[in-house]
Motif scaffolding. Structure first.
Motif, PDB file in Angstrom:
ATOM      1  N   UNK A 586       0.960  -1.101  -0.012  1.00 43.67           N
ATOM      2  CA  UNK A 586      -0.100  -0.054   0.118  1.00 43.67           C
ATOM      3  C   UNK A 586       1.084   1.215  -0.142  1.00 43.67           C
ATOM      4  N   UNK A 587       0.783   2.106  -0.975  1.00 44.37           N
ATOM      5  CA  UNK A 587       1.780   3.213  -1.064  1.00 44.37           C
ATOM      6  C   UNK A 587       1.160   4.382  -0.279  1.00 44.37           C
ATOM      7  N   UNK A 588       2.001   5.166   0.219  1.00 40.83           N
ATOM      8  CA  UNK A 588       1.533   6.413   0.746  1.00 40.83           C
ATOM      9  C   UNK A 588       1.524   7.592  -0.029  1.00 40.83           C
ATOM     10  N   UNK A 589       0.446   8.208  -0.043  1.00 38.92           N
ATOM     11  CA  UNK A 589       0.183   9.661  -0.979  1.00 38.92           C
ATOM     12  C   UNK A 589       0.971  10.789  -0.284  1.00 38.92           C
ATOM     13  N   UNK A 590       1.648  11.117  -1.049  1.00 38.14           N
ATOM     14  CA  UNK A 590       2.427  12.566  -0.823  1.00 38.14           C
ATOM     15  C   UNK A 590       1.938  13.523  -1.693  1.00 38.14           C
ATOM     16  N   UNK A 591       1.234  14.613  -1.080  1.00 38.28           N
ATOM     17  CA  UNK A 591       0.646  15.790  -1.598  1.00 38.28           C
ATOM     18  C   UNK A 591       1.611  16.904  -1.835  1.00 38.28           C
ATOM     19  N   UNK A 592       1.847  17.159  -2.842  1.00 37.75           N
ATOM     20  CA  UNK A 592       3.038  18.170  -3.292  1.00 37.75           C
ATOM     21  C   UNK A 592       2.273  19.645  -3.415  1.00 37.75           C
ATOM     22  N   UNK A 593       2.852  20.647  -2.763  1.00 38.69           N
ATOM     23  CA  UNK A 593       2.349  21.860  -2.812  1.00 38.69           C
ATOM     24  C   UNK A 593       2.573  22.420  -4.263  1.00 38.69           C
ATOM     25  N   UNK A 594       1.632  23.370  -4.540  1.00 42.69           N
ATOM     26  CA  UNK A 594       1.589  24.341  -5.830  1.00 42.69           C
ATOM     27  C   UNK A 594       2.814  25.189  -5.543  1.00 42.69           C
ATOM     28  N   UNK A 595       4.068  25.156  -5.756  1.00 43.30           N
ATOM     29  CA  UNK A 595       5.083  26.161  -5.600  1.00 43.30           C
ATOM     30  C   UNK A 595       5.338  27.171  -6.408  1.00 43.30           C
ATOM     31  N   UNK A 596       4.502  27.184  -7.659  1.00 40.10           N
ATOM     32  CA  UNK A 596       4.742  28.272  -8.586  1.00 40.10           C
ATOM     33  C   UNK A 596       5.961  28.571  -9.257  1.00 40.10           C
ATOM     34  N   UNK A 597       6.834  27.327  -9.274  1.00 40.89           N
ATOM     35  CA  UNK A 597       8.021  27.556  -9.776  1.00 40.89           C
ATOM     36  C   UNK A 597       9.260  27.908  -8.858  1.00 40.89           C
ATOM     37  N   UNK A 598       8.878  27.598  -7.387  1.00 34.31           N
ATOM     38  CA  UNK A 598       9.902  28.023  -6.596  1.00 34.31           C
ATOM     39  C   UNK A 598      10.012  26.849  -5.678  1.00 34.31           C
ATOM     40  N   UNK A 599      11.167  26.469  -5.004  1.00 37.59           N
ATOM     41  CA  UNK A 599      11.478  25.331  -4.237  1.00 37.59           C
ATOM     42  C   UNK A 599      10.738  25.477  -2.853  1.00 37.59           C
ATOM     43  N   UNK A 600      10.247  24.380  -2.621  1.00 34.37           N
ATOM     44  CA  UNK A 600       9.531  24.041  -1.364  1.00 34.37           C
ATOM     45  C   UNK A 600       9.491  22.650  -0.872  1.00 34.37           C
ATOM     46  N   UNK A 601       9.011  22.353   0.289  1.00 36.90           N
ATOM     47  CA  UNK A 601       9.243  21.250   0.975  1.00 36.90           C
ATOM     48  C   UNK A 601       7.729  20.569   0.967  1.00 36.90           C
ATOM     49  N   UNK A 602       7.527  19.290   0.493  1.00 36.45           N
ATOM     50  CA  UNK A 602       6.123  18.495   0.680  1.00 36.45           C
ATOM     51  C   UNK A 602       5.912  18.387   2.185  1.00 36.45           C
ATOM     52  N   UNK A 603       4.408  18.270   2.556  1.00 39.01           N
ATOM     53  CA  UNK A 603       4.231  17.943   3.751  1.00 39.01           C
ATOM     54  C   UNK A 603       4.651  16.379   4.364  1.00 39.01           C
ATOM     55  N   UNK A 604       5.310  16.407   5.516  1.00 44.19           N
ATOM     56  CA  UNK A 604       5.848  14.984   5.730  1.00 44.19           C
ATOM     57  C   UNK A 604       4.806  13.981   5.814  1.00 44.19           C
ATOM     58  N   UNK A 605       5.203  12.841   5.511  1.00 47.18           N
ATOM     59  CA  UNK A 605       4.336  11.744   5.670  1.00 47.18           C
ATOM     60  C   UNK A 605       5.120  10.562   6.506  1.00 47.18           C
ATOM     61  N   UNK A 606       4.249   9.779   7.106  1.00 46.47           N
ATOM     62  CA  UNK A 606       5.107   8.697   8.101  1.00 46.47           C
ATOM     63  C   UNK A 606       5.136   7.338   7.409  1.00 46.47           C
ATOM     64  N   UNK A 607       6.439   6.949   7.545  1.00 45.05           N
ATOM     65  CA  UNK A 607       6.600   5.688   6.799  1.00 45.05           C
ATOM     66  C   UNK A 607       7.447   4.895   7.935  1.00 45.05           C
TER      67      UNK A 607
END
Length: 638
Positions: A586-607
């Motif tokens: 079962x994979x875990x879903x990582x929701x990526x932010x809409x960064x508008x072309x800038x660098x940003x971190x995805x919200x952390x997910x627990x594995x």
């Protein structure tokens, strides 16, 4: 004395060539409701572009041989010169008449006297013969001896004495600007060779140029002086600014001084194309004339540096920068309903896609961001673009030369003009012949026809001598399609062991470079490794082609739960990345932010990780938009 000379001068048509250079873009852009749901009138009631009758499929890039093209164009030019018609793309119009006061009438008389005197000087300097000879023309055209008189004559003829007087009569500041211009032979030559200001408004252009000179010490010489002048000429008639829908208080027009300063800052920071430094004033007009805000221009440069830096360094100039249309601007209009009122028009296009009009708009925008001259090139029922390369101009997203128009005239005429202009000083011979013909027009039709004929012939000669390149159109098969049928060349980038090094810090945080994949170990058409503007390498997961998984094999110092996050760039919302750990079904879903072309971190997910060797397997649900990843961080959950 309040009547301006509206006589059409054929030499001005060829001199000016494609001004105002942003006109086609503006007219087409104005029809679109600033990024709203409404499509251009060109496409209303038609969700697909209407093909050119001969485009089933598009004609081959070799549909017109360049030998045929040059012969046809030369014949048309010679005929046009002979009959006093416009031989090329629409001329920059002379200024509208302005009511003159008493001071204005006196100024108009003075400028008219100056023009009359110049015509006499030029006529006196020419061989005194009723039948000019080819030898006479060769000697005159290869010398700059008459340039000071010729360019001043050309400027006064285009501006008209009444037009200059209408500006000068406003006050001493305005009059001084015109006096400064008319006393500077070098500046006049630059302006006239570049086609004169939009609308024939020399005074307004000089005011902008003077303001730029006051605002920056860098605008005195070199490319920045040429760009300052090109910007001033193009903005003599204000350029409308396209703002986000909800920014109701944003400026209605582009500030030309700020536009110049924005490009100056980018140039000095090394952000513009290496070829920018060699451009002419005429070239520069086709860069700073866009309807985007200065902030959106800066965004475009930052976005591409972060998201797909290999588009910036692409050795194929035909696709440099503009390849982003092919890779990331989805063809289709169904998602335009999701355009955000808080975003700029071009930011929305990259996010939601569009049909030919929006894609061509974006292509021109991203080229302007990096200092590449470009223009709209519509063909029947379809929007395309043309842009500069060091080897000549190229059509992108459309059919070959001979199937479209640039500012209302056949694109082959624009091609001829660019090839002649790229010869540098040799092109001045063409202009000198035109200027002489216009200056002595009152000596009779045969004399004028001789010089105009010389201009057309000389242009063909300088092009042939330079062995000017004619570059075939690119992107023809994706003009109205989402994906190219041409086989893509995989761009490879060497990944060193240092780039792949996985690091575990003292606090137990594991950092995995995105290019440290155990699968794949090299770039594929879908997953590409490339140098990062941040240093090191980064991975890009593309929008097109079949889905692929990518994996990382690494050691964890301790078993337990870890918070996984990724440093990413996205250019559209609703992005997801799935991760499966070891043998987890079962994979875990990582929701990526809409960064508008800038660098940003995805919200952390627990594995959960085991002590020792672990495998992270990433996949993406199709269909997807592009995503760029720099690295992953795994932090122990305390």
């Amino acid at each position: 004395m309040n009547k301006q000379n509206k006589t059409h001068l054929p030499f001005l048509s060829w001199l000016v060539a494609a001004m105002p250079l942003g006109l086609s873009d503006d007219k087409f852009a104005a029809a679109e409701n600033h990024g709203s749901k409404r499509e251009s009138p060109r496409h209303q009631g038609n969700k697909h572009c209407k093909h050119h009758p001969s485009d089933q499929p598009y004609p081959s890039p070799n549909a017109i041989s360049m030998n045929q093209h040059h012969k046809l164009t030369a014949a048309r030019l010679l005929a046009a010169f002979a009959f006093g018609m416009s031989p090329a793309i629409a001329a920059e119009p002379q200024p509208d008449a302005v009511p003159l006061n008493e001071a204005g009438n006196k100024l108009e008389a003075a400028y008219a006297a100056m023009l009359k005197s110049l015509k006499k000087e030029i006529a006196k300097a020419l061989p005194q013969s009723d039948e000019p000879q080819q030898a006479d023309s060769d000697q005159l055209l290869t010398s700059d001896k008459l340039d000071a008189q010729l360019v001043k004559f050309a400027l006064l003829s285009h501006a008209t004495p009444g037009g200059l007087a209408g500006f000068s009569q406003q006050g001493q500041e305005q009059q001084s600007l015109i006096e400064t211009l008319l006393a500077n032979a070098g500046l006049m030559k630059q302006i006239v060779v570049a086609g004169g200001p939009t609308g024939g408004k020399y005074g307004e252009a000089m005011k902008i140029y003077s303001d730029i000179q006051k605002a920056s010490t860098h605008a005195k010489d070199g490319i920045l002086q040429r760009f300052a002048l090109g910007t001033s000429l193009e903005h003599a008639v204000p350029v409308g600014q396209r703002n986000p829908v909800d920014q109701t208080n944003a400026p209605a027009t582009v500030d030309p001084v700020k536009r110049y300063l924005g490009y100056e800052k980018a140039f000095l920071a090394g952000e513009l194309d290496p070829g920018f430094k060699d451009l002419t004033v005429w070239d520069c007009r086709m860069i700073g004339n866009g309807d985007e805000s200065d902030e959106v221009l800066a965004w475009g440069r930052e976005m591409l540096r972060n998201y797909l830096p290999d588009h910036i360094t692409n050795p194929d100039y035909r696709w440099r920068y503009v390849e982003l249309v092919k890779t990331d601007v989805k063809y289709g209009s169904k998602d335009q309903k999701n355009d955000s009122p808080s975003l700029g028009f071009y930011q929305n296009i990259l996010s939601t896609g569009g049909i030919c009009g929006r894609r061509a708009f974006f292509g021109r925008f991203i080229l302007r961001c990096f200092g590449i001259p470009c223009l709209a090139r519509p063909q029947p029922g379809h929007a395309t673009l043309v842009h500069w390369t060091p080897n000549g101009w190229v059509i992108c997203l459309g059919a070959s030369w001979g199937n479209g128009k640039v500012n209302g005239a056949p694109d082959t005429e624009f091609l001829t003009l660019t090839q002649a202009r790229m010869t540098g000083d040799a092109y001045l011979q063409v202009l000198r012949a035109q200027w002489i013909g216009a200056a002595i027009a009152d000596k009779g039709a045969s004399t004028t026809s001789f010089w105009n004929g010389v201009a057309g012939t000389r242009q063909q000669q300088v092009i042939e001598k330079a062995k000017a390149a004619t570059i075939a159109a690119v992107g023809t098969d994706i003009g109205e399609a989402n994906e190219s049928k041409e086989k893509e060349i995989i761009k490879t980038a060497a990944v060193s062991e240092a780039d792949r090094q996985i690091v575990t810090a003292a606090d137990g945080v594991i950092t995995i470079p995105a290019v440290a994949c155990s699968t794949p170990t090299n770039s594929t058409p879908k997953i590409r490794f490339m140098k990062s503007h941040l240093g090191g390498m980064q991975l890009h997961y593309g929008r097109l082609l079949e889905p692929e998984t990518f994996e990382y094999t690494f050691d964890a110092p301790a078993a337990g739960k870890y918070a996984l996050s990724a440093r990413v760039v996205t250019v559209s919302p609703d992005q997801h990345l799935f991760v499966a750990t070891n043998d987890s079904p079962q994979p875990v879903d990582i929701t990526a932010p809409y960064t508008l072309g800038k660098w940003d971190m995805t919200p952390p997910v627990e594995i959960s990780l085991a002590k020792g060797t672990n495998v992270l397997r990433f996949s993406r649900p199709e269909p997807v938009k592009g995503m760029t990843i720099k690295d992953f961080a795994l932090a122990p959950v305390r």
